[in-house]
Write an enzyme that holds these catalytic residues in place. Structure first.
Site, short mmCIF file in Angstrom:
data_model
loop_
_atom_site.label_atom_id
_atom_site.label_comp_id
_atom_site.label_asym_id
_atom_site.label_seq_id
_atom_site.Cartn_x
_atom_site.Cartn_y
_atom_site.Cartn_z
N HIS A 121 50.19 46.92 40.38
CA HIS A 121 51.55 47.23 39.68
C HIS A 121 51.31 46.91 38.33
CE1 HIS A 121 53.13 46.99 43.68
NE2 HIS A 121 52.81 45.66 43.73
N ALA A 168 33.44 28.75 47.09
CA ALA A 168 34.77 28.94 47.92
C ALA A 168 36.12 28.81 47.13
CB ALA A 168 34.84 27.85 49.01
N THR A 173 36.88 36.80 37.42
CA THR A 173 37.74 37.67 36.46
C THR A 173 36.55 38.42 35.50
OG1 THR A 173 38.07 35.73 35.06
CG2 THR A 173 39.98 36.49 36.75
N ARG A 191 25.58 26.38 38.13
CA ARG A 191 24.12 26.06 37.86
C ARG A 191 23.66 27.30 38.19
NH1 ARG A 191 21.73 25.35 42.64
NH2 ARG A 191 22.88 24.66 44.31
#
Length: 197
Positions: A121, A168, A173, A191
């Protein structure tokens, strides 16, 4: 016993799953192991290709991490593309492409992770009123031998370099270079892989 049960149901569901892929225009390849029926939402004209030796785990009991939904393969525009390489594995993974998701060979994606090349959206209220489904989108590339941990979110425009590991629960981004471990929200380099296990 749980492994025998999984393989029993895989064999029972095999003709229905094969028909499902045929219906959606996805060519069946050698060595597929599909546990539970995935969800396929292929926009007419779009392309989904999957390589050989791929494993999809969609059922709640098909993995100790108990995927909370089936594998989802979804394209949202007629020009969208999803390309998955050989010998990949997905457990309750969601892939949504408005433009393109390209996944290399031997990529493993942990339970309940999402890879989406679109915001779905628009961010601006006026733009949502005009077209609520016109979110920004940009291709995602995941190179060979990447391992994505469970409950991760990989967002639009990201390239993940060869052999890297996504910890996890991470939210990716920005681009990830080859051969590193990243974790967090937003994901940052923890690392290099050559620094030992």
């Amino acid at each position: 016993p749980w492994r025998l049960s999984n393989h029993f149901w895989r064999i029972v569901q095999w003709p229905f799953i094969r028909l499902q892929f045929l219906w959606h225009g996805i060519r069946w390849q050698a060595g597929w192991r599909i546990f539970g029926r995935p969800i396929i939402q292929r926009y007419r004209g779009s392309v989904i290709t999957i390589g050989k030796g791929v494993e999809l785990r969609s059922g709640y009991g098909t993995n100790p991490l108990a995927p909370n939904h089936p594998v989802v393969l979804a394209t949202r525009k007629p020009t969208a593309q999803i390309h998955i390489g050989n010998n990949c594995g997905f457990t309750g993974t969601t892939l949504v492409a408005a433009e393109a998701i390209t996944i290399g060979n031997r990529v493993l994606v942990g339970a309940n992770s999402t890879i989406a090349d679109t915001d779905f959206h628009p961010l601006q209220p006026a733009a949502r009123v005009q077209d609520i489904l016109n979110g920004a989108h940009k291709p995602i590339v995941i190179e060979d031998d990447v391992f994505v941990g469970m409950n991760c979110l990989i967002l639009k425009g990201v390239t993940i370099g060869t052999g890297s590991v996504i910890g996890a629960g991470s939210v990716v981004t920005r681009d990830v270079p080859p051969g590193v471990v990243v974790a967090g929200n937003p994901a940052a380099i923890v690392r290099k892989l050559d620094e030992g296990q």
